[in-house]
Design an enzyme around this catalytic site. Sequence first.
Site, mmCIF file in Angstrom:
data_model
loop_
_atom_site.group_PDB
_atom_site.id
_atom_site.type_symbol
_atom_site.label_atom_id
_atom_site.label_comp_id
_atom_site.label_asym_id
_atom_site.label_seq_id
_atom_site.Cartn_x
_atom_site.Cartn_y
_atom_site.Cartn_z
ATOM 1 N N HIS A 1 0.718 -1.053 -0.022
ATOM 2 C CA HIS A 1 0.119 -0.089 -0.029
ATOM 3 C C HIS A 1 0.812 1.295 -0.055
ATOM 4 O O HIS A 1 0.558 2.302 0.931
ATOM 5 C CB HIS A 1 -0.897 -0.133 1.356
ATOM 6 C CG HIS A 1 -1.667 -1.171 1.150
ATOM 7 N ND1 HIS A 1 -2.522 -1.663 2.405
ATOM 8 C CD2 HIS A 1 -2.532 -1.936 0.416
ATOM 9 C CE1 HIS A 1 -2.916 -2.512 2.168
ATOM 10 N NE2 HIS A 1 -3.137 -2.800 0.785
HETATM 11 C C1 LIG Z 1 -0.045 -7.507 -4.623
HETATM 12 C C2 LIG Z 1 -0.845 -6.074 -4.080
HETATM 13 C C3 LIG Z 1 -1.912 -6.687 -3.592
HETATM 14 C C4 LIG Z 1 -2.656 -5.595 -2.982
HETATM 15 N N1 LIG Z 1 -3.826 -5.817 -2.527
HETATM 16 C C5 LIG Z 1 -4.788 -4.903 -2.316
HETATM 17 C C6 LIG Z 1 -6.216 -5.126 -1.838
HETATM 18 O O1 LIG Z 1 -6.368 -6.386 -1.482
HETATM 19 N N2 LIG Z 1 -7.017 -4.232 -1.851
HETATM 20 C C7 LIG Z 1 -6.861 -2.804 -1.962
HETATM 21 O O2 LIG Z 1 -7.541 -1.997 -1.657
HETATM 22 N N3 LIG Z 1 -5.454 -2.349 -2.371
HETATM 23 C C8 LIG Z 1 -4.622 -3.416 -2.558
HETATM 24 N N4 LIG Z 1 -3.397 -3.167 -2.911
HETATM 25 C C9 LIG Z 1 -3.107 -1.857 -3.321
HETATM 26 C C10 LIG Z 1 -4.016 -1.118 -4.604
HETATM 27 O O3 LIG Z 1 -4.141 -2.137 -5.586
HETATM 28 C C11 LIG Z 1 -3.100 -0.016 -5.090
HETATM 29 O O4 LIG Z 1 -3.161 1.059 -3.886
HETATM 30 C C12 LIG Z 1 -3.816 0.643 -6.262
HETATM 31 O O5 LIG Z 1 -3.933 -0.362 -7.219
HETATM 32 C C13 LIG Z 1 -2.990 1.944 -6.631
HETATM 33 O O6 LIG Z 1 -3.387 2.400 -7.719
HETATM 34 P P1 LIG Z 1 -2.521 3.616 -8.656
HETATM 35 O O7 LIG Z 1 -3.514 4.039 -9.589
HETATM 36 O O8 LIG Z 1 -2.040 4.415 -7.752
HETATM 37 O O9 LIG Z 1 -1.158 2.737 -9.277
HETATM 38 P P2 LIG Z 1 -1.303 1.461 -9.968
HETATM 39 O O10 LIG Z 1 -2.601 0.653 -10.042
HETATM 40 O O11 LIG Z 1 -0.089 0.788 -9.595
HETATM 41 O O12 LIG Z 1 -1.241 2.059 -11.489
HETATM 42 C C14 LIG Z 1 -0.138 2.461 -12.131
HETATM 43 C C15 LIG Z 1 -0.075 2.356 -13.469
HETATM 44 O O13 LIG Z 1 1.182 3.157 -13.957
HETATM 45 C C16 LIG Z 1 1.918 2.306 -14.982
HETATM 46 N N5 LIG Z 1 3.123 2.930 -15.108
HETATM 47 C C17 LIG Z 1 3.982 3.356 -14.295
HETATM 48 N N6 LIG Z 1 5.014 3.894 -14.852
HETATM 49 C C18 LIG Z 1 4.865 4.153 -16.096
HETATM 50 C C19 LIG Z 1 5.624 4.813 -17.143
HETATM 51 N N7 LIG Z 1 6.652 5.307 -16.947
HETATM 52 N N8 LIG Z 1 4.679 4.910 -18.454
HETATM 53 C C20 LIG Z 1 3.706 4.573 -18.492
HETATM 54 N N9 LIG Z 1 2.921 3.569 -17.722
HETATM 55 C C21 LIG Z 1 3.513 3.594 -16.412
HETATM 56 C C22 LIG Z 1 1.944 1.030 -14.309
HETATM 57 O O14 LIG Z 1 2.219 -0.057 -15.190
HETATM 58 C C23 LIG Z 1 0.492 0.845 -13.926
HETATM 59 O O15 LIG Z 1 -0.546 0.161 -14.571
HETATM 60 C C24 LIG Z 1 -2.490 -4.228 -3.652
HETATM 61 C C25 LIG Z 1 -1.523 -3.877 -4.214
HETATM 62 C C26 LIG Z 1 -0.624 -5.052 -4.763
HETATM 63 C C27 LIG Z 1 0.916 -4.516 -5.666
#
Ligand SMILES: Cc1cc2nc3c(=O)[nH]c(=O)nc-3n(C[C@H](O)[C@H](O)[C@H](O)COP(=O)(O)OP(=O)(O)OC[C@H]3O[C@@H](n4cnc5c(N)ncnc54)[C@H](O)[C@@H]3O)c2cc1C
Length: 505
Positions: free
Chosen positions: A441
């Site tokens: 997280h």
């Molecule tokens: C293993 C795991 C288990 C988890 N379990 C839970 C759960 O059960 N419940 C819950 O609420 N949360 C959980 N989480 C946390 C939750 O999934 C994240 O907090 C949330 O998905 C974050 O969203 P975000 O949009 O900030 O980032 P992300 O969803 O990580 O998205 C970022 C995106 O940007 C892309 N990206 C990065 N750099 C670049 C670049 N330079 N160029 C183009 N694209 C790029 C990545 O590939 C990715 O697709 C978990 C996370 C993980 C990894």
Amino acid sequence: MEKVYDYVIVGGGTAGAVLAARLSENSEVSVALLEAGAGEGPAIMSDGNPEAAVGLWGSSVDWNYTTTPQSGTGNAVHTWPRGRVLGGSSSINGMTHLRGHASGFDAWEKQGAIGWNYQEMLPFLMRSEGARGGDPRFRGQTGPMTIEEPPAATPLAQDLYDAAVDAGHPRCEDGNAPQAEGVFWAERNVAEGRRQSAADAYLFPVLSRPNLTVVTDAQVRRLVIENGRCRGAEYVRNGEPGTVHAEREVVLSAGAVGSPQILLLSGIGPADDLRRLGIPVRAALPGVGANLHDHPLAWISYGVKKSPVPGPSRQAMLFARTGPGGDPDILMSFTAVALEPRWAGAQEGFSILFGLATPASRGSVRLSSADPAAYPLIDPAYLTESEDVDRMVAALRMARDIGRADSLSAWRDEETLPGREAVTDEGCGAYIRRTVGTYFHPVGTCRIGTDDEAVVDAGLRVHGVDGLSVADASVMPSVVSANTNAAVLGIAERAAHLIATRAER
Ligand SMILES: Cc1cc2nc3c(=O)[nH]c(=O)nc-3n(C[C@H](O)[C@H](O)[C@H](O)COP(=O)(O)OP(=O)(O)OC[C@H]3O[C@@H](n4cnc5c(N)ncnc54)[C@H](O)[C@@H]3O)c2cc1C
């Protein structure tokens, strides 16, 4: 190839999927979404059983990050899964749908994120939710993110729930209630037995919109900044460079690691660090990449006297507090297998997992090099504040009270972890430091605020650069007191509203 769109969204994860879908609802605007990963992943990515997610870590849809050696955990280098595929981390996560206590959102405003509190977030948290039932004052029932009624409890899962009640924790009807405390059944982002990532819920249903362009396998290397305004993004796709231009805004949704990394590569960050790497400074913002934190997670494990009936099952979770007064600061969950430390394996048995919902330790994301392909230095600074260890020790004792409760007497055999090693506070603390790991997280690296270390303003616009916003887990000033996906969905819903509304003016 150079293309011009009204909005360019970088990163198609939880937040990026929401933004692309919401902004392209207006057929008058054009939206491009650039995602570094692929459009789809292995078959287990759609498995609705959270335990299957372990098979995705280290796979082609995981960035496979590791942390810097962590002084608070015996210099361990922790593996750090992050989704690299449409849906981002919501495509590889545990699917738990839990917002966290209202106080976790109110804490944002107290740190200078004006207007970012629970009441202001509530409509956007609700907008994302397709919950079955629940109190309509705070649960959304018609949003895209389906929350299916969980399966019935297996006998062991029910006894774990009852053991928490035996240990004195109140029953909590809805873990997503604003003041949730006690034991409740977890909700999951599952639809018809299949994982529902943010891409499944928001993006895939609207891919045919003519005003929406989704480019996968496109890794953004840096932003195009001219005269203090962000004009677009440079990326590499199949080894070929490309540039997209944004007429209105570029929105970074690359997550708590990717968003600060792209800002730093673009010359937006701590000026001295950038100069040291030979990166021209476009905007001196010392807080970019600072304030990284995560919930630390550990567990206790028991063997069993008889084999549990295998799942699927609903799973109990628990919000508890380590001290009198204050808000819940511990989040627990239960598994019907005895886990080894840091997910190294599992035996027959059960585990009680405990995470610190309000950690004090703060670390950073920094560049290791000016090369956009190089992984950044990820330092979550686990357990560097001694109060975090103290509260994890208190949580271990609470977990043990549950593990020893009468409702589990038909199952419980030896406490396999930590067992006799951890009796005194010192012994418990040593066990915590030896076994703690990521709860997955990470947040905080582009936080909202008005002080010198803040990265974005209350409208999510990057300080000192026009035409550039950040909307993802990185903008949280402090982590919510639960799993982070539901909060990120709410942030992205609100970001889409803010961005669309300011364009109308
Ligand atoms: C293993 C795991 C288990 C988890 N379990 C839970 C759960 O059960 N419940 C819950 O609420 N949360 C959980 N989480 C946390 C939750 O999934 C994240 O907090 C949330 O998905 C974050 O969203 P975000 O949009 O900030 O980032 P992300 O969803 O990580 O998205 C970022 C995106 O940007 C892309 N990206 C990065 N750099 C670049 C670049 N330079 N160029 C183009 N694209 C790029 C990545 O590939 C990715 O697709 C978990 C996370 C993980 C990894």
